[in-house]
Design a protein around this motif. Structure first.
Motif, PDB file in Angstrom:
ATOM      1  N   LEU A  14       0.903  -1.365   0.001  1.00 18.61           N
ATOM      2  CA  LEU A  14      -0.018  -0.122  -0.158  1.00 18.61           C
ATOM      3  C   LEU A  14       0.966   1.336   0.136  1.00 18.61           C
ATOM      4  CD1 LEU A  14      -2.820   1.364   0.145  1.00 18.61           C
ATOM      5  CD2 LEU A  14      -2.572   1.255   2.668  1.00 18.61           C
ATOM      6  N   PHE A  15       1.897   1.238   0.991  1.00 22.99           N
ATOM      7  CA  PHE A  15       2.763   2.473   0.873  1.00 22.99           C
ATOM      8  C   PHE A  15       3.590   2.698  -0.280  1.00 22.99           C
ATOM      9  CE2 PHE A  15       1.453   2.808   5.226  1.00 22.99           C
ATOM     10  CZ  PHE A  15       1.876   4.058   5.725  1.00 22.99           C
ATOM     11  N   GLU A  16       3.925   1.671  -1.129  1.00 24.58           N
ATOM     12  CA  GLU A  16       4.883   1.772  -2.137  1.00 24.58           C
ATOM     13  C   GLU A  16       3.936   2.267  -3.330  1.00 24.58           C
ATOM     14  OE1 GLU A  16       8.040  -1.896  -1.394  1.00 24.58           O
ATOM     15  OE2 GLU A  16       6.296  -2.150  -2.542  1.00 24.58           O
ATOM     16  N   ILE A  17       2.633   2.076  -3.528  1.00 27.74           N
ATOM     17  CA  ILE A  17       1.769   2.765  -4.382  1.00 27.74           C
ATOM     18  C   ILE A  17       1.267   4.176  -3.928  1.00 27.74           C
ATOM     19  CG2 ILE A  17      -0.655   2.503  -5.475  1.00 27.74           C
ATOM     20  CD1 ILE A  17      -0.271  -0.543  -5.106  1.00 27.74           C
ATOM     21  N   VAL A  18       0.871   4.330  -2.518  1.00 24.06           N
ATOM     22  CA  VAL A  18       0.240   5.573  -2.127  1.00 24.06           C
ATOM     23  C   VAL A  18       1.518   6.710  -1.952  1.00 24.06           C
ATOM     24  CG1 VAL A  18      -0.583   6.801  -0.167  1.00 24.06           C
ATOM     25  CG2 VAL A  18      -1.586   4.500  -1.009  1.00 24.06           C
ATOM     26  N   VAL A  19       2.576   6.302  -1.543  1.00 25.32           N
ATOM     27  CA  VAL A  19       3.464   7.328  -1.242  1.00 25.32           C
ATOM     28  C   VAL A  19       3.955   8.154  -2.694  1.00 25.32           C
ATOM     29  CG1 VAL A  19       5.899   7.784  -0.546  1.00 25.32           C
ATOM     30  CG2 VAL A  19       4.649   6.594   0.830  1.00 25.32           C
ATOM     31  N   PRO A  20       4.374   7.389  -3.729  1.00 24.76           N
ATOM     32  CA  PRO A  20       4.570   8.365  -5.016  1.00 24.76           C
ATOM     33  C   PRO A  20       3.485   8.941  -5.400  1.00 24.76           C
ATOM     34  CG  PRO A  20       4.860   5.856  -5.363  1.00 24.76           C
ATOM     35  CD  PRO A  20       4.589   6.204  -3.781  1.00 24.76           C
ATOM     36  N   LEU A  40       4.765  11.088 -17.983  1.00 24.97           N
ATOM     37  CA  LEU A  40       5.676  10.708 -18.801  1.00 24.97           C
ATOM     38  C   LEU A  40       6.948  10.067 -18.094  1.00 24.97           C
ATOM     39  CD1 LEU A  40       5.933  13.967 -20.933  1.00 24.97           C
ATOM     40  CD2 LEU A  40       5.412  11.896 -21.697  1.00 24.97           C
ATOM     41  N   GLY A  41       7.299  10.483 -16.860  1.00 22.86           N
ATOM     42  CA  GLY A  41       8.437   9.780 -16.296  1.00 22.86           C
ATOM     43  C   GLY A  41       8.015   8.302 -16.039  1.00 22.86           C
ATOM     44  N   ALA A  42       6.889   8.126 -15.644  1.00 28.28           N
ATOM     45  CA  ALA A  42       6.160   6.655 -15.728  1.00 28.28           C
ATOM     46  C   ALA A  42       6.131   5.762 -16.894  1.00 28.28           C
ATOM     47  CB  ALA A  42       4.815   6.481 -14.840  1.00 28.28           C
ATOM     48  N   PHE A 118       9.113  15.108 -12.622  1.00 25.17           N
ATOM     49  CA  PHE A 118       9.398  13.879 -13.744  1.00 25.17           C
ATOM     50  C   PHE A 118      10.226  12.688 -12.770  1.00 25.17           C
ATOM     51  CE2 PHE A 118      12.269  11.954 -16.956  1.00 25.17           C
ATOM     52  CZ  PHE A 118      11.405  11.386 -17.973  1.00 25.17           C
ATOM     53  N   GLY A 119      10.847  13.080 -11.983  1.00 28.27           N
ATOM     54  CA  GLY A 119      11.573  11.966 -11.133  1.00 28.27           C
ATOM     55  C   GLY A 119      10.822  11.063 -10.441  1.00 28.27           C
ATOM     56  N   THR A 120       9.700  11.840  -9.907  1.00 26.20           N
ATOM     57  CA  THR A 120       8.912  11.188  -9.073  1.00 26.20           C
ATOM     58  C   THR A 120       7.935  10.360  -9.971  1.00 26.20           C
ATOM     59  OG1 THR A 120       8.577  13.088  -7.673  1.00 26.20           O
ATOM     60  CG2 THR A 120       6.767  11.494  -7.241  1.00 26.20           C
ATOM     61  N   GLY A 121       7.607  10.547 -10.967  1.00 28.67           N
ATOM     62  CA  GLY A 121       6.875   9.419 -11.954  1.00 28.67           C
ATOM     63  C   GLY A 121       7.960   8.291 -12.474  1.00 28.67           C
ATOM     64  N   TRP A 122       8.980   8.691 -12.618  1.00 30.64           N
ATOM     65  CA  TRP A 122       9.876   7.597 -12.964  1.00 30.64           C
ATOM     66  C   TRP A 122      10.107   6.597 -12.007  1.00 30.64           C
ATOM     67  CZ3 TRP A 122      12.782   7.960 -17.769  1.00 30.64           C
ATOM     68  CH2 TRP A 122      13.923   6.868 -17.949  1.00 30.64           C
ATOM     69  N   GLY A 123      10.583   7.072 -10.657  1.00 33.11           N
ATOM     70  CA  GLY A 123      10.866   6.258  -9.384  1.00 33.11           C
ATOM     71  C   GLY A 123       9.393   5.663  -8.845  1.00 33.11           C
ATOM     72  N   GLY A 124       8.401   6.350  -8.933  1.00 34.54           N
ATOM     73  CA  GLY A 124       6.978   6.093  -8.549  1.00 34.54           C
ATOM     74  C   GLY A 124       6.393   4.751  -9.076  1.00 34.54           C
ATOM     75  N   VAL A 125       6.722   4.675 -10.471  1.00 33.28           N
ATOM     76  CA  VAL A 125       5.981   3.704 -11.223  1.00 33.28           C
ATOM     77  C   VAL A 125       7.026   2.425 -10.721  1.00 33.28           C
ATOM     78  CG1 VAL A 125       7.214   3.875 -13.238  1.00 33.28           C
ATOM     79  CG2 VAL A 125       5.044   2.778 -13.293  1.00 33.28           C
ATOM     80  N   GLU A 126       8.364   2.698 -10.605  1.00 32.21           N
ATOM     81  CA  GLU A 126       9.050   1.502 -10.153  1.00 32.21           C
ATOM     82  C   GLU A 126       8.556   0.895  -9.081  1.00 32.21           C
ATOM     83  OE1 GLU A 126      13.625   0.173 -10.150  1.00 32.21           O
ATOM     84  OE2 GLU A 126      13.175   2.157  -9.123  1.00 32.21           O
ATOM     85  N   SER A 127       8.090   1.838  -8.147  1.00 25.55           N
ATOM     86  CA  SER A 127       7.884   1.427  -6.618  1.00 25.55           C
ATOM     87  C   SER A 127       6.330   0.917  -6.665  1.00 25.55           C
ATOM     88  CB  SER A 127       7.683   2.803  -5.761  1.00 25.55           C
ATOM     89  OG  SER A 127       7.219   2.377  -4.473  1.00 25.55           O
ATOM     90  N   MET A 128       5.511   1.158  -7.593  1.00 29.98           N
ATOM     91  CA  MET A 128       4.206   0.556  -7.844  1.00 29.98           C
ATOM     92  C   MET A 128       4.301  -0.819  -8.295  1.00 29.98           C
ATOM     93  SD  MET A 128       2.166   3.683  -9.412  1.00 29.98           S
ATOM     94  CE  MET A 128       2.338   5.420  -8.734  1.00 29.98           C
ATOM     95  N   ILE A 129       5.214  -1.082  -9.487  1.00 31.85           N
ATOM     96  CA  ILE A 129       5.526  -2.343  -9.985  1.00 31.85           C
ATOM     97  C   ILE A 129       6.052  -3.277  -8.910  1.00 31.85           C
ATOM     98  CG2 ILE A 129       7.037  -3.892 -11.571  1.00 31.85           C
ATOM     99  CD1 ILE A 129       6.913  -1.085 -13.308  1.00 31.85           C
ATOM    100  N   VAL A 130       6.975  -3.073  -8.061  1.00 36.66           N
ATOM    101  CA  VAL A 130       7.446  -3.665  -6.954  1.00 36.66           C
ATOM    102  C   VAL A 130       6.325  -3.973  -5.937  1.00 36.66           C
ATOM    103  CG1 VAL A 130       8.933  -3.699  -5.023  1.00 36.66           C
ATOM    104  CG2 VAL A 130       9.895  -2.989  -7.215  1.00 36.66           C
TER     105      VAL A 130
END
Length: 261
Positions: A14-20, A40-42, A118-130
């Motif tokens: 939940l946190f890995e999805i919600v935080v980003p 775009l980052g994601a 952009f960096g939040t989207g890039w790292g955020g989608v990785e977090s969501m995949i994890v």
């Protein structure tokens, strides 16, 4: 089955999805930006991985086997450097190309605020995949630790060892993964700002530095995880994340001064 382990899996996912998403929402509202930059980052993280991941999967085992005659430590160290460089090159060059061509084509300003989002989207989608992988692990844990669930599993020593490791899980074994995701998001923001700076200032050296920094983080994590354990690995990532925060603050001020001048 330990209900606390299941609950920890669920909370971590939940946190890995919600935080980003929450961080992206705050940046959008705070600076009046468009979610398009986050998306775009994601999107380009996923596009980069479509090429990067299969290439790594195909090449890492032959490389490791070729280096084994030199010793397992040497083989692991070389593989770690290789994997780190692959990640650094694909992701940082990918960021550079998006800034250099797509942002300008779509008339998205090359500002520190957009770099942050952009960096939040890039790292955020990785977090969501994890997070999805964490949920998959939770379901596996529930299935394997339930009565009668092992009847369909092969009687293989390696499989049985994995099952026993899964059965022995505690909440403390799961929580470091959440900390790692949060630290990785910080690093993706730092790298995004560094690559943005390379475009804004016309300094390719900053792009090279981002590649090396990214490669170092990944290589050290790959090497330390099997040799020193998860806690030492997370401690090393934490040091890099602290450096990332310091860089974000420094670059934020510098780009702010440049924009005001």
């Amino acid at each position: 089955m330990d209900p606390l382990v299941v609950a920890t899996f669920a909370v971590v996912a939940l946190f890995e999805i919600v935080v980003p998403l929450a961080l992206g929402y705050w940046i959008v509202k705070r600076f009046g930006l468009s979610w398009r930059v986050f998306l775009l980052g994601a999107l380009f993280f996923i596009i980069v991985q479509v090429v990067h991941t299969p290439l790594v999967l195909v090449t890492q085992t032959p490389l490791y086997l070729a280096l084994l005659p030199f010793g397992t430590t040497t083989a692991l160290a070389a593989l770690a450097v290789y994997l780190g460089l692959m990640a650094g090159l694909f992701e940082e060059v990918g960021r550079y190309l998006v800034y250099r061509y797509l942002f300008r084509r779509q008339e998205i300003p090359l500002t520190r605020e957009n770099g942050l989002l952009f960096g939040t989207g890039w790292g955020g989608v990785e977090s969501m995949i994890v997070a999805l992988l964490v949920l998959t692990s939770m379901l596996s844990y529930i299935a394997i630790t339930s009565d009668g669930s092992m009847l369909f599993l092969p009687d293989d020593p390696a499989v049985q060892a994995e099952i026993e490791a899964l059965r022995a899980l505690t909440p403390l074994d799961i929580l470091p993964g959440l900390a790692e995701r949060m630290m990785t998001i910080v690093l993706h923001i730092a790298w995004s700002l560094m690559v943005l700076a390379s475009v804004v200032y016309g300094r390719k050296a900053l792009l090279a530095l981002a590649v090396i920094w990214h490669a170092a983080v990944d290589a050290i994590a790959v090497y330390l995880a099997p040799t020193q354990g998860i806690l030492v690995t997370e401690a090393a990532v934490f040091v890099f994340a602290v450096i990332g925060v310091a860089y974000i603050l420094r670059e934020w001020r510098r780009m702010g001064v440049r924009a005001a001048s």
